[in-house]
Design a protein around this motif. Structure first.
Motif, PDB file in Angstrom:
ATOM      1  N   SER A  14       0.867  -1.167  -0.154  1.00  0.00           N
ATOM      2  CA  SER A  14      -0.002   0.039  -0.013  1.00  0.00           C
ATOM      3  C   SER A  14       0.900   0.976   0.154  1.00  0.00           C
ATOM      4  N   TRP A  18       0.640   4.315  -2.599  1.00  0.00           N
ATOM      5  CA  TRP A  18       0.881   5.729  -1.768  1.00  0.00           C
ATOM      6  C   TRP A  18       1.906   6.670  -2.799  1.00  0.00           C
ATOM      7  N   LEU A  30      -6.226   5.548  -4.478  1.00  0.00           N
ATOM      8  CA  LEU A  30      -6.367   5.841  -3.178  1.00  0.00           C
ATOM      9  C   LEU A  30      -7.518   5.014  -2.413  1.00  0.00           C
ATOM     10  N   THR A  34      -7.630   2.264   1.181  1.00  0.00           N
ATOM     11  CA  THR A  34      -8.204   2.971   2.302  1.00  0.00           C
ATOM     12  C   THR A  34      -9.460   2.339   2.756  1.00  0.00           C
ATOM     13  N   ILE A 103       0.978   7.560   8.818  1.00  0.00           N
ATOM     14  CA  ILE A 103       0.016   6.733   8.324  1.00  0.00           C
ATOM     15  C   ILE A 103       0.174   5.279   9.029  1.00  0.00           C
TER      16      ILE A 103
END
Length: 146
Positions: A14, A18, A30, A34, A103
């Protein structure tokens, strides 16, 4: 960008996506990384915003043109391999800023929490004014309930 060591495989995957999102300035991918119940913490709001739609609105707005010269400089990973800290530099409305993106991923590699911190105050104020102008009313609907 080279992946930092210590990230769990799903989170590392991921994070790669990103970085592709940031490089392309397109949030098309995105949503795929998410979690629907993700939390977004803005550097200009006391209360967090809830849901993937809030995160996409905030990140998408920032990527649509008022951050210039955006570059990540350093990356740190927590011992559990599910959290990453990305240090960046950019310009906002002609003001140079430094910031950090925190994150937090879940075990499946989905973003569960995204928090942004920015300095100096003049750059943060420029960001707040521009975000307020662009999405102030729309993002308010996503405020977390106390």
């Amino acid at each position: 960008m080279t992946q930092p060591s210590g990230l769990r495989p799903a989170a590392a995957s991921s994070l790669t996506i990103w970085h592709e999102i940031v490089a392309s300035q397109s949030i098309a991918a995105l949503r795929s990384i998410t979690h629907e119940q993700a939390i977004f913490r803005s550097p200009v709001a006391h209360t967090a915003y809830e849901g993937a739609d809030a995160l996409l609105l905030a990140i998408g707005t920032v990527m649509r043109g008022f951050f210039g010269d955006f570059t990540y400089h350093r990356t740190a990973v927590t011992a559990d391999g599910l959290n990453v800290v990305l240090e960046f530099a950019a310009t906002v409305e002609g003001k140079q800023v430094k910031g950090i993106d925190f994150i937090r991923f879940d075990e499946q590699g989905l973003i569960r929490e995204f928090e942004v911190m920015i300095r100096p105050l003049s750059g943060l104020q420029a960001l707040a004014a521009e975000m307020g102008r662009r999405v102030g009313q729309d993002i308010a609907a996503f405020k977390a309930k106390a």
